[in-house]
Design an enzyme around this catalytic site. Structure first.
Site, PDB file in Angstrom:
ATOM      1  CE  LYS A  22      -1.593   1.662   3.859  1.00 22.08           C
ATOM      2  NZ  LYS A  22      -1.474   3.093   4.353  1.00 22.08           N
ATOM      3  CG  ASN A  23       2.659   2.643   3.474  1.00 19.34           C
ATOM      4  OD1 ASN A  23       1.531   3.180   3.400  1.00 19.34           O
ATOM      5  ND2 ASN A  23       3.265   2.430   4.592  1.00 19.34           N
ATOM      6  CB  CYS A 117      -3.214   6.099  11.422  1.00 17.07           C
ATOM      7  SG  CYS A 117      -4.139   4.880  10.697  1.00 17.07           S
ATOM      8  NE  ARG A 122       1.676   9.722  10.732  1.00 15.00           N
ATOM      9  CZ  ARG A 122       1.012   8.687  10.256  1.00 15.00           C
ATOM     10  NH1 ARG A 122      -0.262   8.374  10.371  1.00 15.00           N
ATOM     11  NH2 ARG A 122       1.886   8.285   9.107  1.00 15.00           N
ATOM     12  CG  ASP A 305       3.502   1.106   9.553  1.00  8.44           C
ATOM     13  OD1 ASP A 305       3.335   1.811  10.492  1.00  8.44           O
ATOM     14  OD2 ASP A 305       3.444   1.470   8.274  1.00  8.44           O
ATOM     15  NE  ARG A 397      -6.917   4.765   6.520  1.00 13.52           N
ATOM     16  CZ  ARG A 397      -6.354   5.944   7.004  1.00 13.52           C
ATOM     17  NH1 ARG A 397      -6.807   6.440   8.170  1.00 13.52           N
ATOM     18  NH2 ARG A 397      -5.423   6.732   6.427  1.00 13.52           N
TER      19      ARG A 397
HETATM   20  C1  UD1 Z   1       5.306   6.499   6.429  1.00 10.44           C
HETATM   21  C2  UD1 Z   1       4.294   5.260   6.402  1.00 10.44           C
HETATM   22  C3  UD1 Z   1       3.670   4.853   7.668  1.00 10.44           C
HETATM   23  C4  UD1 Z   1       4.897   4.409   8.545  1.00 10.44           C
HETATM   24  C5  UD1 Z   1       6.089   5.296   8.568  1.00 10.44           C
HETATM   25  C6  UD1 Z   1       7.076   4.914   9.375  1.00 10.44           C
HETATM   26  C7  UD1 Z   1       3.137   5.814   4.410  1.00 10.44           C
HETATM   27  C8  UD1 Z   1       1.946   6.338   3.663  1.00 10.44           C
HETATM   28  N1  UD1 Z   1       3.101   5.923   5.610  1.00 10.44           N
HETATM   29  O1  UD1 Z   1       4.710   7.232   7.326  1.00 10.44           O
HETATM   30  O2  UD1 Z   1       2.824   3.721   7.484  1.00 10.44           O
HETATM   31  O3  UD1 Z   1       4.475   3.924   9.587  1.00 10.44           O
HETATM   32  O4  UD1 Z   1       6.295   5.713   7.422  1.00 10.44           O
HETATM   33  O5  UD1 Z   1       7.837   3.831   8.762  1.00 10.44           O
HETATM   34  O6  UD1 Z   1       4.049   5.515   3.629  1.00 10.44           O
HETATM   35  N2  UD1 Z   1       8.736  13.379  10.812  1.00 10.44           N
HETATM   36  C9  UD1 Z   1       8.809  14.874  11.245  1.00 10.44           C
HETATM   37  N3  UD1 Z   1       8.879  15.786  10.070  1.00 10.44           N
HETATM   38  C10 UD1 Z   1       8.569  15.418   8.973  1.00 10.44           C
HETATM   39  C11 UD1 Z   1       7.955  14.195   8.417  1.00 10.44           C
HETATM   40  C12 UD1 Z   1       8.292  13.087   9.551  1.00 10.44           C
HETATM   41  O7  UD1 Z   1       9.138  15.260  12.239  1.00 10.44           O
HETATM   42  O8  UD1 Z   1       8.270  16.406   8.067  1.00 10.44           O
HETATM   43  C13 UD1 Z   1       8.853  12.747  11.960  1.00 10.44           C
HETATM   44  C14 UD1 Z   1       7.556  11.895  12.013  1.00 10.44           C
HETATM   45  O9  UD1 Z   1       6.577  12.722  13.023  1.00 10.44           O
HETATM   46  C15 UD1 Z   1       7.716  10.589  12.733  1.00 10.44           C
HETATM   47  C16 UD1 Z   1       9.093  10.181  12.055  1.00 10.44           C
HETATM   48  O10 UD1 Z   1       9.522  11.524  11.400  1.00 10.44           O
HETATM   49  O11 UD1 Z   1       8.159  10.597  14.133  1.00 10.44           O
HETATM   50  C17 UD1 Z   1       8.856   9.250  10.918  1.00 10.44           C
HETATM   51  O12 UD1 Z   1       7.883   9.778   9.964  1.00 10.44           O
HETATM   52  P1  UD1 Z   1       7.640   9.584   8.350  1.00 10.44           P
HETATM   53  O13 UD1 Z   1       8.787   8.299   8.021  1.00 10.44           O
HETATM   54  O14 UD1 Z   1       7.799  10.607   7.591  1.00 10.44           O
HETATM   55  O15 UD1 Z   1       6.482   8.545   8.342  1.00 10.44           O
HETATM   56  P2  UD1 Z   1       5.271   8.917   7.289  1.00 10.44           P
HETATM   57  O16 UD1 Z   1       5.924   9.125   5.778  1.00 10.44           O
HETATM   58  O17 UD1 Z   1       4.356   9.827   7.879  1.00 10.44           O
END
Ligand code: UD1
Length: 430
Positions: A22-23, A117, A122, A305, A397
């Site tokens: 999915k991701n 979620c 985030r 996850d 989802r």
């Molecule tokens: C993606 C996945 C999600 C998974 C996560 C971590 C998708 C759609 N979702 O989420 O299922 O749980 O990776 O493997 O692919 N952060 C910041 N600033 C930012 C971006 C992230 O501080 O601009 C922090 C987040 O709050 C979190 C960490 O970095 O603590 C990791 O987040 P990130 O890897 O970006 O997760 P997602 O891309 O949201």
């Protein structure tokens, strides 16, 4: 409202086929907007997050033809709006990928701040820092992110923390920027690599995906391609932990065993047997699991996850386990629900101290988010008696036909919408 009703206590036996990731699919669909030519995508999971993104792409002028249950042809030659604001897109986290894709191709985009979620704060500051570094002007107004640029220029971007979304988003935009971009401290998750491979088959020039330095040479144009999405590592891991919790012997097909290494290693440590083949893994679990310690980490570490599914399994282990969640700040919300089923778990900050119980008992619980919902399904499969899970839209989802796949493994599970159907199920299974 749909619910799952489960009669637990049966081991899982047989073979299950895993769908596309999915991701990875969310990023790849967004990246498909970056060419006028037709893109054929195979192994696309039929789950609500994906369908929400497809609906958003259609609303801005994308043409989608479903040519098979998991195959689409997508043509985005006639995109007529760069402002995406529909209910469908507000629900999903990966709406942010439309920003990188549209900004790369059309140099502008307006997209709502992401939903998804609720597992803690985030932020998307790293995505925006990356776009700004490429020369885009970013404003946030009335819940929308407005990105605009005359020209994107390649840049050297250091990500302060490892972010999957920011890595992919910046990689997409930089693919069509002028000159070279370097992303340092990049995420290494399989879907980062899959998105890079997809963009490269469209004519992008991306090197180093899967390491922590990604180098991108911008190109002027991307072209159509045929692409098959990688198998879903998290769906596969969820079935593996279901076997760990309920017991049994299951062969999980259509996987890349390398992507499952941290999961397999943990399962072996707590007493399961895992055998790897070229594109499948067999998991055999008998008896009580042992205790362990786990910290969630970016890939190749143990995935956040998979954290709830693992906690459910070792919640019935022998002894005390410690699980530390280091990626998201609020990812133990499901523990209250699991407690209703007899779990003994104390959460202190980002750590869960799990005193293994001998078994769970069925109860009425509600899925708080996607992966925690899947974890409650696993708890229901292992529990003594009947479990009813509310709010399963969260589960849908990210998991295609989870109840059908579990039924094929011998589980007693049904999707229901009324109390009468629950009673009918109970009569049937008792
Ligand atoms: C993606 C996945 C999600 C998974 C996560 C971590 C998708 C759609 N979702 O989420 O299922 O749980 O990776 O493997 O692919 N952060 C910041 N600033 C930012 C971006 C992230 O501080 O601009 C922090 C987040 O709050 C979190 C960490 O970095 O603590 C990791 O987040 P990130 O890897 O970006 O997760 P997602 O891309 O949201």
């Amino acid at each position: 409202m749909e619910q799952f009703v489960i009669k637990g206590g049966r081991p899982l036996v047989g073979t299950v086929e895993i769908g596309g990731a999915k991701n990875a699919a969310l990023a790849i669909l967004a990246a498909s907007l970056m060419t006028d030519e037709t893109v054929t995508i195979d192994n696309l999971p039929n789950v609500t997050d994906i369908n929400a993104l497809l609906e958003a792409i259609e609303r801005i002028g994308g043409h989608i033809e479903r040519t098979g249950p998991h195959t689409i042809k997508l043509n985005c030659a006639h995109i007529d709006s760069f402002n995406i604001d529909c209910e469908c897109i507000r629900k999903i986290r990966a709406s942010y990928y439309l920003l990188g894709a549209l900004l790369g191709r059309y140099k502008r985009a307006t997209v709502p701040l992401p939903g998804g979620c609720n597992i803690g704060n985030r932020p998307i500051d790293l995505h925006l820092k990356g776009f700004r570094s490429l020369g885009a002007k970013i404003d946030i107004s009335h819940g929308m992110i407005i990105a605009d640029s005359d020209n994107l220029i390649g840049s050297h971007i250091y990500l302060d923390s490892v972010s999957v979304g920011a890595t992919i988003n910046i990689m997409m935009a930089a693919s069509m920027a002028k000159g070279n971009t370097v992303i340092e401290n990049a995420a290494k998750e399989p879907h980062v690599v899959d998105t890079a491979n997809f963009l490269n088959t469209m004519g992008a020039n991306i090197k180093g995906a899967g390491t922590d330095v990604i180098r991108i040479r911008g190109v002027e144009k991307l072209h159509g391609t045929d692409y098959s999405i990688i198998p879903d590592q998290i769906e596969a891991g969820t079935f593996m932990f279901a076997v760990a919790a309920a017991g049994g012997d299951v062969t999980i097909k259509n996987v890349i065993p390398k992507h499952l290494e941290s999961i397999s290693a943990k399962l072996v440590e707590v007493g399961c047997e895992v055998t790897e083949f070229d594109d499948s893994v067999r998991i055999e679990c008998k008896g009580r699991l042992s205790h362990t310690q786990v910290r969630t980490l970016p890939y190749p570490g143990f995935p956040t996850d998979m954290q709830p599914q693992m906690v459910v399994a070792i919640g019935m282990g022998d002894g005390t386990s410690i699980v530390t969640e280091s990626i998201f700040e609020n990812r133990f919300k499901y523990v209250d629900e699991l407690t209703k089923m007899g779990a003994s778990i104390k959460v202190e900050g980002n750590t869960a101290i799990i005193n293994g119980v001998e078994g769970y008992t069925g109860a009425r619980v509600a899925a708080p988010d996607l992966r925690a919902g899947a974890a409650l399904v696993i708890a229901g499969l292992a529990a003594d008696g009947i479990t009813v899970i509310d709010d399963i839209t969260f589960v849908e989802r990210g998991y295609e036909g989870i109840e059908r796949k579990l039924k094929n493994l011998g589980a007693l599970i049904e999707k229901v919408t009324t109390e009468k159907q629950i009673q009918k199920f109970i009569l049937k299974v008792s």
